[in-house]
Write an enzyme that holds these catalytic residues in place. Structure first.
Site, short mmCIF file in Angstrom:
data_model
loop_
_atom_site.label_atom_id
_atom_site.label_comp_id
_atom_site.label_asym_id
_atom_site.label_seq_id
_atom_site.Cartn_x
_atom_site.Cartn_y
_atom_site.Cartn_z
N LYS A 40 0.82 -1.22 0.00
CA LYS A 40 0.00 0.00 0.00
C LYS A 40 0.85 1.27 0.00
O LYS A 40 0.54 2.24 -0.68
CB LYS A 40 -0.96 -0.01 1.19
CG LYS A 40 -2.00 -1.09 1.10
CD LYS A 40 -3.02 -1.02 2.21
CE LYS A 40 -3.85 -2.29 2.25
NZ LYS A 40 -4.50 -2.61 0.98
N ASN A 43 2.58 1.61 -3.44
CA ASN A 43 1.57 1.94 -4.46
C ASN A 43 1.17 3.42 -4.36
O ASN A 43 1.03 4.12 -5.37
CB ASN A 43 0.30 1.10 -4.27
CG ASN A 43 0.53 -0.38 -4.55
OD1 ASN A 43 1.49 -0.75 -5.22
ND2 ASN A 43 -0.35 -1.22 -4.05
N ASP A 251 -5.50 2.50 -3.43
CA ASP A 251 -4.25 3.27 -3.31
C ASP A 251 -4.22 4.43 -4.30
O ASP A 251 -3.76 5.53 -3.98
CB ASP A 251 -3.04 2.35 -3.52
CG ASP A 251 -3.00 1.24 -2.48
OD1 ASP A 251 -3.36 1.50 -1.32
OD2 ASP A 251 -2.62 0.12 -2.84
N ALA A 281 -7.49 2.68 -12.39
CA ALA A 281 -6.65 1.59 -11.85
C ALA A 281 -7.38 0.25 -11.94
O ALA A 281 -6.75 -0.79 -12.15
CB ALA A 281 -6.26 1.89 -10.41
#
Ligand code: RIB
Length: 304
Positions: A40, A43, A251, A281
């Site tokens: 995380k 990202n 993220d 994403a």
């Protein structure tokens, strides 16, 4: 260009596509397997850099091949890695991800070296933190390290943005240092300790806003996101897209909101920017690999 310090995790994501997510005790045959950069923290650092922020990343990998690969991926995004530590005796973090045809996933993380990030490592990054426009953290690194980073930022009046994922309950003193809390619905319920399904997201957001320094975002997947600033609730619907892989979409959202916030944009505009980044994403495979660039998000918003 906002300058962000991201304190967080770096993982190698091991992804198997499967016809469906298996149940407990069940073995099933899957499809293709791939490895992707993830974690995380990493990202969010990459997403923020691709969206135009100047980013310094504070984290910990092992002295192994995956650690080197992840370092190279981050370096290629022009992220300042002065405080990305390679620690001997620790394995780089890994995440085992199963992905179904609708893009939904299950994730199990072996944090490894991420859990070796220590308060002294944060101290070493003090100058970066106090000169940043915002500090961004998640919950895949030790709480003592996060706490130290937040204390440094707080004393220097640097806004603290916490994406409280993966979900866990947190001590009140930690939340009191958070200017903007970003959570999904289940994380929100765990964090505020309210299990009543009749509570609406706005009631939960109000409860969480009282626990931190006033700003809360709850992401709602296909229903978009809400932002509560202590008195006003703003809502942004999700942009419908064809879902390939939801990994990393949260993220992308968090980083995009942080960048837009750092640029001083109004909340509705920042929410739309974040939802657009998250939507893009979702349309691509992988976590880090799927994170959109600034031009793509701007073009996506213009096309709506
Ligand atoms: O948010 C997605 C990330 O969660 C993945 O990249 C995985 O590494 C886990 O940390």
């Amino acid at each position: 260009m906002p300058r962000l310090v991201v304190v967080g995790s770096t993982n190698m994501d091991l992804v198997i596509r499967a016809p469906r997510l298996p149940g407990a005790g069940e073995s099933i045959l899957g499809g293709p397997f791939g490895t992707y950069g993830g974690g995380k923290g990493a990202n969010q650092a990459v997403a923020a850099a691709r969206l135009g922020a100047e980013v310094a990343f504070v984290g910990c990998v092992g002295r192994d091949a995956w650690g080197e690969q992840l370092r190279a991926l981050l370096a290629a995004e022009r992220i300042d890695l002065t405080h990305l530590i390679s620690r001997g005796g620790e394995a780089t973090g890994a995440a085992v991800i199963t992905l179904d045809p609708s893009g939904q996933n299950t994730i199990v993380v072996a944090p490894g070296a991420n859990m070796a990030l220590a308060p002294r490592d944060i101290e070493a990054a003090r100058d970066d933190i106090i000169s940043a426009d915002a500090l961004l953290l998640q919950l895949e690194t030790p709480l003592e390290a996060n706490r130290r980073a937040m204390e440094i930022a707080r004393r220097a009046d640097v806004p603290v943005l916490l994406n409280a994922a993966p979900a866990r309950s947190l001590e009140p003193a930690l939340l009191e240092m958070v200017d903007l809390l970003i959570v999904n619905e289940s994380e929100a319920r765990i964090l505020c300790g309210l299990d009543d399904p009749r509570l609406t997201e706005s009631q939960i957001a109000a409860h969480l806003a009282a626990m931190c320094r006033g700003h809360v975002i709850i992401t709602l997947g296909r229903a978009g996101a809400v932002h509560f600033d202590g008195s006003l609730l703003s809502r942004q619907a999700a942009f419908p897209v064809e879902s390939v892989d939801a990994t990393g979409a949260g993220d992308a959202f968090v980083a995009a909101f942080a960048v837009a916030w750092g640029e001083g944009r109004e909340t509705p505009e920042a929410l739309a920017f974040a939802c657009a980044a998250g939507a893009l994403a979702v349309t691509r495979m992988g976590a880090m690999a799927s994170l959109p660039r600034r031009g793509e998000v701007d073009a996506f918003l213009r096309s709506r």
